[in-house]
Design an enzyme around this catalytic site. Structure first.
Site, PDB file in Angstrom:
ATOM      1  N   LYS A  22      44.715   0.023  31.440  1.00 39.80           N
ATOM      2  CA  LYS A  22      45.440   1.135  32.068  1.00 39.80           C
ATOM      3  C   LYS A  22      46.925   1.085  31.719  1.00 39.80           C
ATOM      4  CE  LYS A  22      46.993   0.826  36.510  1.00 39.80           C
ATOM      5  NZ  LYS A  22      48.362   1.245  36.835  1.00 39.80           N
ATOM      6  N   ASN A  23      47.535  -0.092  31.925  1.00 44.47           N
ATOM      7  CA  ASN A  23      48.997  -0.138  31.802  1.00 44.47           C
ATOM      8  C   ASN A  23      49.485  -0.074  30.354  1.00 44.47           C
ATOM      9  OD1 ASN A  23      49.283  -0.057  34.526  1.00 44.47           O
ATOM     10  ND2 ASN A  23      49.586  -2.269  34.790  1.00 44.47           N
TER      11      ASN A  23
ATOM     12  N   ARG B 250      61.078   0.304  44.023  1.00 41.69           N
ATOM     13  CA  ARG B 250      60.802   0.200  42.575  1.00 41.69           C
ATOM     14  C   ARG B 250      61.891   0.968  41.835  1.00 41.69           C
ATOM     15  NH1 ARG B 250      54.398   0.947  41.574  1.00 41.69           N
ATOM     16  NH2 ARG B 250      54.893   0.009  39.562  1.00 41.69           N
TER      17      ARG B 250
ATOM     18  N   ILE C  71      57.082 -10.711  42.494  1.00 40.76           N
ATOM     19  CA  ILE C  71      57.512  -9.504  41.776  1.00 40.76           C
ATOM     20  C   ILE C  71      57.895  -8.379  42.741  1.00 40.76           C
ATOM     21  CG2 ILE C  71      56.902  -7.765  40.026  1.00 40.76           C
ATOM     22  CD1 ILE C  71      56.902 -10.580  38.845  1.00 40.76           C
TER      23      ILE C  71
ATOM     24  N   ARG D 227      42.278   5.422  40.419  1.00 37.90           N
ATOM     25  CA  ARG D 227      43.438   5.554  39.527  1.00 37.90           C
ATOM     26  C   ARG D 227      43.354   4.559  38.376  1.00 37.90           C
ATOM     27  NH1 ARG D 227      48.767   4.400  42.082  1.00 37.90           N
ATOM     28  NH2 ARG D 227      49.215   4.559  39.892  1.00 37.90           N
TER      29      ARG D 227
ATOM     30  N   ASP E 265      49.349  -8.156  39.653  1.00 38.96           N
ATOM     31  CA  ASP E 265      48.259  -7.181  39.776  1.00 38.96           C
ATOM     32  C   ASP E 265      46.914  -7.839  40.078  1.00 38.96           C
ATOM     33  OD1 ASP E 265      50.151  -5.280  39.245  1.00 38.96           O
ATOM     34  OD2 ASP E 265      49.588  -4.994  37.148  1.00 38.96           O
TER      35      ASP E 265
ATOM     36  N   CYS F 111      52.082   3.376  43.032  1.00 43.82           N
ATOM     37  CA  CYS F 111      51.695   2.586  44.199  1.00 43.82           C
ATOM     38  C   CYS F 111      52.919   2.202  45.011  1.00 43.82           C
ATOM     39  CB  CYS F 111      50.980   1.300  43.748  1.00 43.82           C
ATOM     40  SG  CYS F 111      49.271   1.548  43.284  1.00 43.82           S
TER      41      CYS F 111
HETATM   42  N1  EPU Z   1      62.824  -3.609  38.645  1.00 40.58           N
HETATM   43  C1  EPU Z   1      64.142  -3.347  38.937  1.00 40.58           C
HETATM   44  N2  EPU Z   1      64.777  -2.394  38.208  1.00 40.58           N
HETATM   45  C2  EPU Z   1      64.166  -1.700  37.215  1.00 40.58           C
HETATM   46  C3  EPU Z   1      62.815  -1.973  36.925  1.00 40.58           C
HETATM   47  C4  EPU Z   1      62.165  -2.945  37.668  1.00 40.58           C
HETATM   48  O1  EPU Z   1      64.726  -3.953  39.828  1.00 40.58           O
HETATM   49  O2  EPU Z   1      64.814  -0.843  36.601  1.00 40.58           O
HETATM   50  C5  EPU Z   1      62.113  -4.642  39.415  1.00 40.58           C
HETATM   51  C6  EPU Z   1      60.968  -4.056  40.244  1.00 40.58           C
HETATM   52  O3  EPU Z   1      61.416  -3.576  41.485  1.00 40.58           O
HETATM   53  C7  EPU Z   1      60.029  -5.217  40.363  1.00 40.58           C
HETATM   54  C8  EPU Z   1      60.215  -5.962  39.051  1.00 40.58           C
HETATM   55  O4  EPU Z   1      61.459  -5.515  38.519  1.00 40.58           O
HETATM   56  O5  EPU Z   1      60.454  -6.052  41.409  1.00 40.58           O
HETATM   57  C9  EPU Z   1      59.132  -5.733  38.025  1.00 40.58           C
HETATM   58  O6  EPU Z   1      58.965  -4.335  37.794  1.00 40.58           O
HETATM   59  P1  EPU Z   1      58.407  -3.763  36.426  1.00 40.58           P
HETATM   60  O7  EPU Z   1      59.402  -2.796  35.919  1.00 40.58           O
HETATM   61  O8  EPU Z   1      57.986  -4.875  35.533  1.00 40.58           O
HETATM   62  O9  EPU Z   1      57.122  -2.990  36.928  1.00 40.58           O
HETATM   63  P2  EPU Z   1      56.643  -1.551  36.497  1.00 40.58           P
HETATM   64  O10 EPU Z   1      56.903  -1.315  35.071  1.00 40.58           O
HETATM   65  O11 EPU Z   1      57.100  -0.575  37.500  1.00 40.58           O
HETATM   66  C10 EPU Z   1      54.294  -2.363  35.722  1.00 40.58           C
HETATM   67  C11 EPU Z   1      52.878  -2.025  36.049  1.00 40.58           C
HETATM   68  C12 EPU Z   1      52.519  -2.567  37.424  1.00 40.58           C
HETATM   69  C13 EPU Z   1      52.741  -4.076  37.420  1.00 40.58           C
HETATM   70  C14 EPU Z   1      54.186  -4.397  37.018  1.00 40.58           C
HETATM   71  C15 EPU Z   1      54.450  -5.888  36.891  1.00 40.58           C
HETATM   72  C16 EPU Z   1      52.563   0.033  34.862  1.00 40.58           C
HETATM   73  C17 EPU Z   1      52.362   1.499  34.920  1.00 40.58           C
HETATM   74  N3  EPU Z   1      52.712  -0.583  36.033  1.00 40.58           N
HETATM   75  O12 EPU Z   1      55.076  -1.724  36.711  1.00 40.58           O
HETATM   76  O13 EPU Z   1      51.143  -2.292  37.581  1.00 40.58           O
HETATM   77  O14 EPU Z   1      52.503  -4.583  38.708  1.00 40.58           O
HETATM   78  O15 EPU Z   1      54.475  -3.777  35.736  1.00 40.58           O
HETATM   79  O16 EPU Z   1      53.614  -6.463  35.960  1.00 40.58           O
HETATM   80  O17 EPU Z   1      52.542  -0.566  33.815  1.00 40.58           O
HETATM   81  C18 EPU Z   1      49.151  -2.005  38.809  1.00 40.58           C
HETATM   82  O18 EPU Z   1      48.585  -1.837  37.718  1.00 40.58           O
HETATM   83  O19 EPU Z   1      48.534  -2.149  39.886  1.00 40.58           O
HETATM   84  C19 EPU Z   1      50.608  -2.039  38.851  1.00 40.58           C
HETATM   85  C20 EPU Z   1      51.314  -1.886  39.961  1.00 40.58           C
END
Ligand code: EPU
Length: 446
Positions: free
Chosen positions: A39-40, A139, A346, A416, A324, A134
């Protein structure tokens, strides 16, 4: 053209909210299950087709509602989407003229933020509503915007829309303050079209970051170092269309590994990259679960009379234990002997499933980002609610092991990210059914 023959519809909340899983626990799962595309990775690769001058064919795309939302966004923007078979999509974005993605399209999922990087790379500008997804606590997208700014873009947020505009996207040094999958992928997408060299430091190393870099390289990009802390991207003038196959979903695989373990079953999980599963395998073995690794599959089984052992887990960026998988492994630890401690490294709020598991007899206390789980002899079926995607998966796993019947509502969260979960589990012998709720229909009509 947006042929829907193999497509699954974007769920309408009013109708899908009425669907429930009914699970009668206690069956040892046995047999084989095939894992779908990640998915991701797919939710990032599909928007990245905006960067190609020609059509792209993307294979091994999971049939989940998040993908339906992304293809709908692309289609509404003017892209031609054609399903060549159930998991292969041809996308031609030549007809996309707008750089705007409004709120109605982005509110359903976090990955809509990937339209920022993709459109910045393609048009030099993007106007995208702040993303949904989610609810796992705050975030922010500050690191995404920091990265775009380093490439010379002006970024502002007004009326819920992120406006990003660059006269000349220029390669630069980008240092991320925190490890972010989304920011790393977004900046990669913009940087492939920037002039000169971009160096991303403190980059995320997740398998889907590497998959995205491989996809962009297959289109003619010049990216080195994906999978390490430092990614170097030399911008190119144009990218061509490509045919690319998405990697298998490590989290779906991990979820079925726990399903095999928690039911004390014996399951061969096919279409996996065992290397991506190492952090999960290590913990399962620590708990007492047996995992045999093959080239593209893993067998998960539990010896007779083996008791599950408690352990401590802290979620971390890859190659640490993935956040995850945190709710799913917690479901298993509810049945381990002794006291387990889970620290969420995280997200701020990823224990919302604990209250639901406690309805099933689990003994969990949560204090901020730490959960203490006291193992119990057995879980008992109960009516529960999926609060987010992985929380929902944890409840399914608990339901498979519980005595009696578990009724899970709000399963649109699960749909999802998991392709045909009930079908795959039924194929392993689970007693699980998809039910429409007459009660909810009455109450929602009131
Ligand atoms: N963060 C910041 N600032 C930013 C971006 C992130 O502070 O600009 C913080 C977030 O708040 C969090 C940490 O950094 O505490 C990690 O966030 P990350 O950006 O890595 O997460 P994401 O890209 O929003 C993706 C996956 C998530 C998965 C996380 C961590 C997708 C669409 N989503 O989210 O997937 O948990 O990486 O591996 O790729 C899931 O599949 O259930 C899911 C939530």
């Amino acid at each position: 053209m947006h042929r829907l023959c193999y497509n699954i519809e974007v769920p309408k909340k009013e109708s899908v909210a009425l669907e429930k899983f009914l699970i009668t626990g206690g069956v040892k799962l046995k047999g084989e299950v095939t894992i779908s595309g990640a998915k991701n990775a797919a939710v990032a690769i599909l928007p990245a087709t905006l960067l190609a001058d020609g059509p792209c064919v993307i294979e091994n795309v999971p049939n989940i509602s998040d993908i339906a939302v992304i293809t709908r966004i692309l289609s509404d923007m003017g892209a031609e989407i054609r399903y060549l078979d159930k998991t292969t999509i041809e996308i031609n974005t030549a007809g996309v003229a707008s750089h705007i993605v409004p709120y109605e399209m982005t509110k359903q999922l976090r990955a809509s933020s990937y339209f920022m990087g993709a459109m910045l790379g393609r048009f030099g500008k993007a106007k995208v509503s702040l993303p949904g997804g989610c609810d796992l606590g705050a975030r922010p997208i500050d690191q995404h915007l920091k990265g775009f700014s380093c490439l010379g873009a002006d970024c502002t947020i007004e009326h819920g829309m992120v406006n990003i505009e660059a006269r000349n996207l220029t390669g630069s040094q980008v240092y991320f303050d925190c490890n972010s999958v989304g920011a790393t992928i977004n900046v990669m997408m913009a940087a492939v079209k920037a002039s000169g060299l971009t160096v991303i430091e403190n980059a995320a190393k997740e398998p889907h970051v590497v998959d995205m870099a491989n996809f962009l390289n297959s289109m003619g990009a010049d990216i080195m170092g994906a999978g390490t802390d430092v990614i170097k991207i030399r911008g190119v003038g144009r990218l061509r269309g490509a045919c690319y196959s998405v990697i298998p979903d490590q989290i779906e695989a991990g979820t079925y590994m726990v399903a095999a373990a928690i039911t004390r079953g014996d399951v061969l999980i096919r279409n996996v990259i065992p290397k991506h599963l190492e952090p999960i395998i290590t913990k399962l073995e620590r708990i007492g679960v047996c995992v045999d690794q093959f080239d593209e599959s893993v067998r998960v089984w539990v010896p007779d009379r083996r008791k599950f052992e408690c352990t401590s887990i802290k979620t971390m960026a890859h190659p640490g234990f993935p956040t995850d998988m945190q709710p799913q492994i917690a479901a298993l630890l509810c049945l381990a002997e002794g006291t387990s401690i889970i620290t969420e490294g995280i997200f701020d709020n990823r224990f919302k499933y604990a209250d639901e598991l406690m309805r099933m007899g689990a003994d969990i206390s949560v204090d901020g980002k730490v959960a203490v789980i006291q193992g119990v002899e057995a879980l008992t079926g109960a009516p529960v609610r999926a609060t987010d995607l992985r929380a929902g998966a944890a409840l399914v796993l608990a339901g498979l092991a519980a005595r009696g019947c578990t009724e899970i509502e709000d399963i649109y969260h699960i749909q999802r990210g998991y392709e045909d979960m009930e079908g795959k589990l039924r194929g392993l012998g689970a007693r699980i059914a998809l039910k429409r709720s007459a009660v909810s229909m009455v109450s929602s009509a009131v």
